[in-house]
Design a protein around this motif. Structure first.
Motif, PDB file in Angstrom:
ATOM      1  N   LEU A   3       8.475  -0.541 -30.394  1.00 10.37           N
ATOM      2  CA  LEU A   3       9.667  -0.848 -31.170  1.00 10.37           C
ATOM      3  C   LEU A   3       9.363  -0.736 -32.656  1.00 10.37           C
ATOM      4  CD1 LEU A   3      10.972  -3.945 -29.189  1.00 10.37           C
ATOM      5  CD2 LEU A   3      11.921  -1.632 -29.175  1.00 10.37           C
ATOM      6  N   PRO A   4      10.367  -0.424 -33.474  1.00 12.18           N
ATOM      7  CA  PRO A   4      10.135  -0.273 -34.914  1.00 12.18           C
ATOM      8  C   PRO A   4       9.935  -1.608 -35.609  1.00 12.18           C
ATOM      9  CG  PRO A   4      12.470  -0.036 -34.436  1.00 12.18           C
ATOM     10  CD  PRO A   4      11.766  -0.124 -33.106  1.00 12.18           C
ATOM     11  N   TRP A   5       9.312  -1.545 -36.773  1.00 13.33           N
ATOM     12  CA  TRP A   5       9.180  -2.693 -37.648  1.00 13.33           C
ATOM     13  C   TRP A   5      10.133  -2.558 -38.820  1.00 13.33           C
ATOM     14  CZ3 TRP A   5       6.644  -7.287 -37.497  1.00 13.33           C
ATOM     15  CH2 TRP A   5       5.775  -7.471 -36.410  1.00 13.33           C
ATOM     16  N   VAL A   6      10.650  -3.685 -39.274  1.00 14.53           N
ATOM     17  CA  VAL A   6      11.459  -3.730 -40.495  1.00 14.53           C
ATOM     18  C   VAL A   6      10.557  -4.245 -41.611  1.00 14.53           C
ATOM     19  CG1 VAL A   6      13.471  -4.741 -41.641  1.00 14.53           C
ATOM     20  CG2 VAL A   6      13.559  -4.168 -39.190  1.00 14.53           C
ATOM     21  N   HIS A  33      11.669   0.671 -40.661  1.00  9.48           N
ATOM     22  CA  HIS A  33      12.947   0.641 -41.367  1.00  9.48           C
ATOM     23  C   HIS A  33      12.738  -0.173 -42.635  1.00  9.48           C
ATOM     24  CE1 HIS A  33      15.703   2.423 -38.314  1.00  9.48           C
ATOM     25  NE2 HIS A  33      14.625   2.182 -37.561  1.00  9.48           N
ATOM     26  N   ILE A  85      19.639  -2.457 -38.906  1.00 12.77           N
ATOM     27  CA  ILE A  85      18.827  -3.676 -38.950  1.00 12.77           C
ATOM     28  C   ILE A  85      19.639  -4.918 -39.292  1.00 12.77           C
ATOM     29  CG2 ILE A  85      16.697  -2.443 -39.478  1.00 12.77           C
ATOM     30  CD1 ILE A  85      17.049  -3.241 -42.406  1.00 12.77           C
ATOM     31  N   THR A  92      13.891  -4.517 -32.502  1.00 15.77           N
ATOM     32  CA  THR A  92      12.732  -4.288 -33.359  1.00 15.77           C
ATOM     33  C   THR A  92      11.548  -5.104 -32.845  1.00 15.77           C
ATOM     34  OG1 THR A  92      13.065  -6.155 -34.881  1.00 15.77           O
ATOM     35  CG2 THR A  92      14.307  -4.133 -35.342  1.00 15.77           C
ATOM     36  N   HIS A 124      16.411 -11.655 -37.380  1.00 11.11           N
ATOM     37  CA  HIS A 124      15.136 -11.866 -36.696  1.00 11.11           C
ATOM     38  C   HIS A 124      14.927 -13.322 -36.320  1.00 11.11           C
ATOM     39  CE1 HIS A 124      14.449  -7.750 -37.917  1.00 11.11           C
ATOM     40  NE2 HIS A 124      13.429  -7.727 -37.095  1.00 11.11           N
TER      41      HIS A 124
END
Length: 203
Positions: A3-6, A33, A85, A92, A124
């Motif tokens: 999964l992507p990180w912000v 992101h 986001i 994420t 989050h």
């Protein structure tokens, strides 16, 4: 699936931490992101000598990366509440605010949601995902300490940019890498940026 990180960069001193963190995340094959506050861009200009155009941001303005790696970076304007986001339905791995200004810390601690960075942090917290806040301020006022406590109780990790010295740093980069290594540890991303205590004892 990874999964992507912000990652959010705000207007506290410590732009080098953000730059190195982004390089490490992207080279670890993680999608990122990114959001940068106007004050964050001003600090980047002051501390790194880099002028960012936040209205037409390009990865090569901030990072020296190979094209395939840079393609994993997705930039979102500071006030774009339509960015993915901003919603909990966008999955994420977590979010890192590095560096985290006192104003951003306050906004997150009190659920202000006045910009995309604060909104993404709120997402989050409500989704019970990892949120790592990296303040770099000293000394600390009582309101800042209270805000750190409130954010911690809400589920955030407070990771001050406090480099250690037991690894015998020789350069500023060594000190930056120490802090970034601690952030990556919290993100559960393997790294060898800084020698660990156990390995030092074996010498």
């Amino acid at each position: 699936m990874k999964l992507p990180w912000v990652v959010a960069v705000t207007g506290a001193s410590g732009a080098a931490f953000a730059q190195r963190l982004l390089q490490c995340l992207l080279r670890a094959d993680r999608e990122v992101h990114l959001a940068i506050s106007p004050s964050g861009a001003e600090v980047i200009a002051q501390e790194l000598g880099l002028t960012l155009d936040l209205s037409a941001f390009r990865a090569d303005q901030f990072l020296d990366l190979e094209t395939p790696v840079a393609a994993k970076l997705h930039y979102h304007p500071y006030l774009d509440f339509l960015a993915p986001i901003a919603s909990g339905s966008f999955r994420t791995a977590g979010m890192i605010v590095c560096p985290c200004s006192g104003g951003t810390l306050s906004g997150i601690a009190h659920g202000a949601d006045l910009n995309l960075i604060q909104r993404a942090a709120s997402v989050h917290l409500k989704e019970r995902r990892k949120l790592i806040l990296v303040p770099r301020e000293t000394p600390l006022s009582l309101p800042m300490i209270d805000n750190m406590r409130a954010a911690t109780l809400a589920g955030a990790v407070i990771l001050p940019a406090m480099p250690g010295w037991y690894h015998n740093p020789k350069t500023i980069d060594d000190l930056v890498d120490f802090v970034v290594a601690r952030i990556l540890d919290q993100a559960e991303i393997e790294n060898s940026l800084s020698r660990r205590w156990g390995s030092l004892l074996e010498d």
